[in-house]
Motif scaffolding. Structure first.
Motif, PDB file in Angstrom:
ATOM      1  N   THR A   1     -19.567  -6.276 -19.677  1.00 58.03           N
ATOM      2  CA  THR A   1     -19.896  -7.362 -20.599  1.00 58.03           C
ATOM      3  C   THR A   1     -18.969  -7.345 -21.814  1.00 58.03           C
ATOM      4  OG1 THR A   1     -22.206  -7.210 -19.913  1.00 58.03           O
ATOM      5  CG2 THR A   1     -21.766  -8.389 -21.947  1.00 58.03           C
ATOM      6  N   ARG A   2     -18.697  -6.156 -22.342  1.00 60.72           N
ATOM      7  CA  ARG A   2     -17.800  -6.033 -23.493  1.00 60.72           C
ATOM      8  C   ARG A   2     -16.395  -6.491 -23.129  1.00 60.72           C
ATOM      9  NH1 ARG A   2     -14.089  -2.834 -25.133  1.00 60.72           N
ATOM     10  NH2 ARG A   2     -14.399  -1.309 -23.493  1.00 60.72           N
ATOM     11  N   LYS A   3     -15.892  -6.039 -21.952  1.00 62.43           N
ATOM     12  CA  LYS A   3     -14.552  -6.448 -21.511  1.00 62.43           C
ATOM     13  C   LYS A   3     -14.475  -7.957 -21.292  1.00 62.43           C
ATOM     14  CE  LYS A   3     -13.033  -2.149 -19.379  1.00 62.43           C
ATOM     15  NZ  LYS A   3     -12.654  -1.482 -18.134  1.00 62.43           N
ATOM     16  N   ALA A   4     -15.523  -8.519 -20.721  1.00 65.57           N
ATOM     17  CA  ALA A   4     -15.539  -9.971 -20.497  1.00 65.57           C
ATOM     18  C   ALA A   4     -15.503 -10.715 -21.824  1.00 65.57           C
ATOM     19  CB  ALA A   4     -16.776 -10.367 -19.696  1.00 65.57           C
ATOM     20  N   GLY A   5     -16.229 -10.218 -22.818  1.00 67.44           N
ATOM     21  CA  GLY A   5     -16.216 -10.844 -24.138  1.00 67.44           C
ATOM     22  C   GLY A   5     -14.843 -10.776 -24.780  1.00 67.44           C
ATOM     23  N   GLU A   6     -14.192  -9.604 -24.677  1.00 67.51           N
ATOM     24  CA  GLU A   6     -12.848  -9.452 -25.238  1.00 67.51           C
ATOM     25  C   GLU A   6     -11.858 -10.374 -24.541  1.00 67.51           C
ATOM     26  OE1 GLU A   6     -11.856  -5.334 -24.942  1.00 67.51           O
ATOM     27  OE2 GLU A   6     -13.225  -4.737 -26.541  1.00 67.51           O
ATOM     28  N   THR A   7     -11.958 -10.451 -23.221  1.00 64.66           N
ATOM     29  CA  THR A   7     -11.058 -11.316 -22.452  1.00 64.66           C
ATOM     30  C   THR A   7     -11.242 -12.774 -22.853  1.00 64.66           C
ATOM     31  OG1 THR A   7     -11.151  -9.761 -20.607  1.00 64.66           O
ATOM     32  CG2 THR A   7     -10.352 -11.969 -20.123  1.00 64.66           C
ATOM     33  N   MET A   8     -12.482 -13.196 -23.001  1.00 59.56           N
ATOM     34  CA  MET A   8     -12.741 -14.583 -23.406  1.00 59.56           C
ATOM     35  C   MET A   8     -12.188 -14.852 -24.805  1.00 59.56           C
ATOM     36  SD  MET A   8     -14.057 -16.299 -21.020  1.00 59.56           S
ATOM     37  CE  MET A   8     -14.590 -17.729 -21.905  1.00 59.56           C
ATOM     38  N   ALA A   9     -12.321 -13.879 -25.714  1.00 55.69           N
ATOM     39  CA  ALA A   9     -11.786 -14.054 -27.061  1.00 55.69           C
ATOM     40  C   ALA A   9     -10.261 -14.179 -27.018  1.00 55.69           C
ATOM     41  CB  ALA A   9     -12.206 -12.889 -27.946  1.00 55.69           C
ATOM     42  N   GLU A  10      -9.600 -13.334 -26.211  1.00 58.83           N
ATOM     43  CA  GLU A  10      -8.143 -13.393 -26.084  1.00 58.83           C
ATOM     44  C   GLU A  10      -7.708 -14.728 -25.477  1.00 58.83           C
ATOM     45  OE1 GLU A  10      -6.885 -10.000 -23.864  1.00 58.83           O
ATOM     46  OE2 GLU A  10      -7.512  -8.578 -25.411  1.00 58.83           O
ATOM     47  N   MET A  11      -8.434 -15.178 -24.456  1.00 58.00           N
ATOM     48  CA  MET A  11      -8.085 -16.454 -23.831  1.00 58.00           C
ATOM     49  C   MET A  11      -8.250 -17.604 -24.824  1.00 58.00           C
ATOM     50  SD  MET A  11      -9.663 -16.041 -19.993  1.00 58.00           S
ATOM     51  CE  MET A  11      -9.558 -17.770 -19.670  1.00 58.00           C
ATOM     52  N   SER A  12      -9.304 -17.565 -25.611  1.00 58.78           N
ATOM     53  CA  SER A  12      -9.528 -18.613 -26.605  1.00 58.78           C
ATOM     54  C   SER A  12      -8.419 -18.600 -27.646  1.00 58.78           C
ATOM     55  CB  SER A  12     -10.880 -18.418 -27.288  1.00 58.78           C
ATOM     56  OG  SER A  12     -11.927 -18.505 -26.359  1.00 58.78           O
TER      57      SER A  12
END
Length: 154
Positions: free
Chosen positions: A100-111
């Motif tokens: 969940t943490r990695k997915a959140g970081e990935t989404m932030a980077e993509m945004s």
């Protein structure tokens, strides 16, 4: 040409109504018969608790415990039952938290990347518009100069 007794026999609608009524009455009769014999109806559980005691002997006897006893459901709580299962559950929980943490970081980077791309595109469009405005102004000046020279020459 046709004899007059053509309309003397009962119509098809009459026979349909008789058949539908008979079928309805037959089905209602069979349903009532089943209810009287209590087919497909679950009987109430006996007034005995899961441990064989009567309801007055124990205060912990509840509808849930009777239901569990009737359906052979263990009375223990849901979830892991020993230390090994608890450890596996904790490991799975940690993995889920990490994913969940990695997915959140990935989404932030993509945004962030998407916003950078949009901003760069807007800056490029702004500079192109400025260039086109400058070209239009230059063409307008040249046109006005040509118009002025034509007026002077005439």
């Amino acid at each position: 040409m046709f004899p007059h007794y053509y309309h003397s026999r009962p119509s098809r609608i009459f026979w349909f109504v008789i058949g539908a009524t008979t079928a309805t009455l037959w089905i209602k009769h069979k349903d009532a018969e089943r209810r009287s014999w209590k087919y497909c109806i679950r009987q109430r559980p006996a007034e005995v608790g899961p441990d064989g005691s009567s309801p007055s002997e124990t205060s912990a006897w509840t509808v849930r415990s009777v239901s569990n006893a009737i359906n052979n459901i263990p009375t223990s709580s849901w979830g892991p039952r020993d230390e090994r299962q608890m450890g596996q559950w904790a490991e799975e929980r940690e993995k889920l938290i990490e994913v969940t943490r990695k997915a959140g970081e990935t989404m932030a980077e993509m945004s962030e990347t998407t916003l950078d791309v949009v901003l760069n595109t807007l800056e490029n469009l702004k500079s192109k518009l400025a260039e086109q405005r400058a070209q239009r102004e230059q063409q307008r000046r040249m046109f006005e100069e040509q118009q002025g020279e034509e007026k002077r020459s005439t």
